[in-house]
Scaffold this motif. Structure first.
Motif, mmCIF file in Angstrom:
data_model
loop_
_atom_site.group_PDB
_atom_site.id
_atom_site.type_symbol
_atom_site.label_atom_id
_atom_site.label_comp_id
_atom_site.label_asym_id
_atom_site.label_seq_id
_atom_site.Cartn_x
_atom_site.Cartn_y
_atom_site.Cartn_z
ATOM 1 N N LYS A 1 92.711 87.084 45.923
ATOM 2 C CA LYS A 1 93.111 87.845 47.102
ATOM 3 C C LYS A 1 92.037 87.748 48.185
ATOM 4 N N LEU A 2 92.481 87.722 49.430
ATOM 5 C CA LEU A 2 91.554 87.654 50.555
ATOM 6 C C LEU A 2 90.716 88.921 50.619
ATOM 7 N N ARG A 3 89.399 88.759 50.585
ATOM 8 C CA ARG A 3 88.491 89.898 50.637
ATOM 9 C C ARG A 3 87.621 89.894 51.889
ATOM 10 N N PHE A 4 87.499 88.743 52.549
ATOM 11 C CA PHE A 4 86.704 88.670 53.778
ATOM 12 C C PHE A 4 87.244 87.537 54.630
ATOM 13 N N TYR A 5 87.353 87.812 55.929
ATOM 14 C CA TYR A 5 87.687 86.755 56.887
ATOM 15 C C TYR A 5 87.086 87.136 58.230
ATOM 16 N N ASN A 6 86.371 86.194 58.846
ATOM 17 C CA ASN A 6 85.829 86.420 60.179
ATOM 18 C C ASN A 6 85.538 85.066 60.814
ATOM 19 N N SER A 7 85.298 85.084 62.097
ATOM 20 C CA SER A 7 84.961 83.853 62.810
ATOM 21 C C SER A 7 83.744 84.088 63.684
ATOM 22 N N GLY B 1 87.966 80.249 44.132
ATOM 23 C CA GLY B 1 86.946 80.778 43.238
ATOM 24 C C GLY B 1 86.297 82.029 43.786
ATOM 25 N N ASN B 2 85.894 82.921 42.899
ATOM 26 C CA ASN B 2 85.209 84.151 43.316
ATOM 27 C C ASN B 2 83.820 83.872 43.876
ATOM 28 N N ASP B 3 83.246 82.740 43.510
ATOM 29 C CA ASP B 3 81.898 82.389 43.948
ATOM 30 C C ASP B 3 81.930 81.263 44.974
ATOM 31 N N CYS B 4 82.965 81.272 45.810
ATOM 32 C CA CYS B 4 83.130 80.234 46.829
ATOM 33 C C CYS B 4 83.316 80.867 48.209
ATOM 34 N N LEU B 5 82.863 80.161 49.217
ATOM 35 C CA LEU B 5 83.177 80.482 50.601
ATOM 36 C C LEU B 5 83.936 79.300 51.187
ATOM 37 N N TYR B 6 84.926 79.612 52.016
ATOM 38 C CA TYR B 6 85.750 78.580 52.642
ATOM 39 C C TYR B 6 85.510 78.620 54.144
ATOM 40 N N LEU B 7 85.151 77.479 54.695
ATOM 41 C CA LEU B 7 84.830 77.379 56.111
ATOM 42 C C LEU B 7 85.807 76.430 56.792
ATOM 43 N N ASN B 8 86.181 76.774 58.013
ATOM 44 C CA ASN B 8 86.946 75.855 58.851
ATOM 45 C C ASN B 8 86.273 75.799 60.215
ATOM 46 N N ILE B 9 85.974 74.589 60.663
ATOM 47 C CA ILE B 9 85.199 74.404 61.885
ATOM 48 C C ILE B 9 86.035 73.676 62.924
ATOM 49 N N GLU B 10 86.127 74.245 64.096
ATOM 50 C CA GLU B 10 86.759 73.583 65.232
ATOM 51 C C GLU B 10 85.853 73.753 66.432
ATOM 52 N N LYS B 11 85.378 72.633 66.947
ATOM 53 C CA LYS B 11 84.457 72.640 68.072
ATOM 54 C C LYS B 11 83.241 73.497 67.716
ATOM 55 N N GLU B 12 82.977 74.570 68.429
ATOM 56 C CA GLU B 12 81.786 75.375 68.147
ATOM 57 C C GLU B 12 82.168 76.752 67.614
ATOM 58 N N LYS B 13 83.171 76.763 66.759
ATOM 59 C CA LYS B 13 83.632 78.002 66.132
ATOM 60 C C LYS B 13 83.828 77.746 64.652
ATOM 61 N N VAL B 14 83.321 78.661 63.827
ATOM 62 C CA VAL B 14 83.504 78.544 62.390
ATOM 63 C C VAL B 14 84.223 79.785 61.871
ATOM 64 N N GLU B 15 85.242 79.565 61.063
ATOM 65 C CA GLU B 15 85.922 80.638 60.352
ATOM 66 C C GLU B 15 85.421 80.624 58.912
ATOM 67 N N ILE B 16 85.184 81.804 58.364
ATOM 68 C CA ILE B 16 84.687 81.905 56.994
ATOM 69 C C ILE B 16 85.571 82.881 56.229
ATOM 70 N N ALA B 17 86.016 82.457 55.054
ATOM 71 C CA ALA B 17 86.876 83.298 54.223
ATOM 72 C C ALA B 17 86.331 83.360 52.810
ATOM 73 N N HIS B 18 86.559 84.499 52.181
ATOM 74 C CA HIS B 18 86.184 84.686 50.782
ATOM 75 C C HIS B 18 87.336 85.356 50.049
ATOM 76 N N PHE B 19 87.579 84.886 48.835
ATOM 77 C CA PHE B 19 88.648 85.433 48.006
ATOM 78 C C PHE B 19 88.048 85.942 46.694
ATOM 79 N N ALA B 20 88.634 87.001 46.172
ATOM 80 C CA ALA B 20 88.249 87.523 44.859
ATOM 81 C C ALA B 20 89.521 87.826 44.085
ATOM 82 N N SER B 21 89.588 87.309 42.875
ATOM 83 C CA SER B 21 90.794 87.459 42.051
ATOM 84 C C SER B 21 92.033 86.971 42.792
#
Length: 270
Positions: free
Chosen positions: A178-184, A156-176
């Protein structure tokens, strides 16, 4: 966050049948986890083995030295940058490496992340040397599968996707789609987890009250961390996306990242 140390083996798992199996290995700086699939079904999973067991296996010698139909190894990034595919060339790699925190014992790798992005990242030479023993062409950036799984399931365009391992979080955002943001981000405690998630939402001009979070990895559905996130966003729930058929005792969000490595074909080095 909870420190999981879980092992699952299907009753029908056999080292005599490994040529029919796919071995998935997800490496962290000091540990690794593995999963084994057969015909789209998870038949083995174990996590948090010390890295030495991968580089010099003892307990897992028979399992790791067996011949598999396919093997995919997810490599961690100490730092990374995404480059549009149309702008990337091998000649630019040394210049791009300047944006990374490259140390003397680091190796810089450039691989295809998706159709539009090349990921340039560095990881330790010790990890790369170990991966080479299994075949460097079998390696991918560790979160490529996770991002691919989300992209293939109408994000969804209005969603954030998080993946957590130990004390690190990855965050991704998609629009249409397609990947528009990814960082950890490295975080310490639930408040910092909320802080970084809100920070990303603000950077992307996403209003928290309209934004839903889907969280996978090392977090429980009834955890305080998920409840804290839900206080700031429209919704925060575990990501139940499945890329492999799972046994009843394995929850989908916990294995999503490693199971999704099964979606990665042979890596495309550039």
């Amino acid at each position: 966050m909870n420190e999981h140390n879980y092992t699952y083996h299907d009753d029908n798992f056999s080292l005599d049948k490994t040529e029919d199996y796919t071995l998935l290995i997800q490496v962290e700086d000091k540990s690794f986890s593995y999963a084994i699939s057969n015909n789209g079904k998870l038949i083995a999973w174990a996590e948090n083995y010390p890295f030495d067991e991968l580089s010099d296996p003892q307990e897992l010698l028979d399992l790791l030295s067996a011949k598999y139909g396919q093997m995919i190894i997810g490599l961690p990034a100490h730092s990374f940058t995404l480059v549009p595919a149309e702008l990337f060339s091998g000649e630019r790699l040394p210049n791009l490496a300047r944006f990374l925190d490259v140390k003397a014992d680091s190796k810089v790798i450039a691989q295809v992340l998706d159709k539009e992005n090349i990921i340039v990242y560095n990881t330790s030479e010790a990890i790369v040397s170990t991966a080479e023993e299994f075949g460097i062409r079998n390696t991918v950036f560790t979160s490529k599968g996770w991002l691919t799984a989300i992209a293939q399931n109408n994000p969804g365009n209005d969603c954030l996707y998080l993946n957590i391992e130990k004390e690190k979080v990855e965050i991704a955002h998609f629009a249409s789609g397609k990947l528009r943001f990814y960082n950890s981000f490295d975080f310490n405690g639930d408040d910092e987890l909320v802080y970084f998630t809100v920070l990303v939402a603000n950077e992307l001009n996403l209003e928290a009250k309209y934004t839903s979070l889907y969280v996978s990895g090392n977090i429980d559905a009834d955890s305080k961390g998920l409840s804290r996130l839900a206080e700031f966003f429209k919704a925060a729930e575990v990501n139940n996306l499945q890329v492999l058929q799972l046994p009843a005792e394995v929850v989908a969000h916990r294995v999503l990242s490693i199971a999704a490595l099964s979606l990665c074909a042979l890596s495309e080095a550039v």
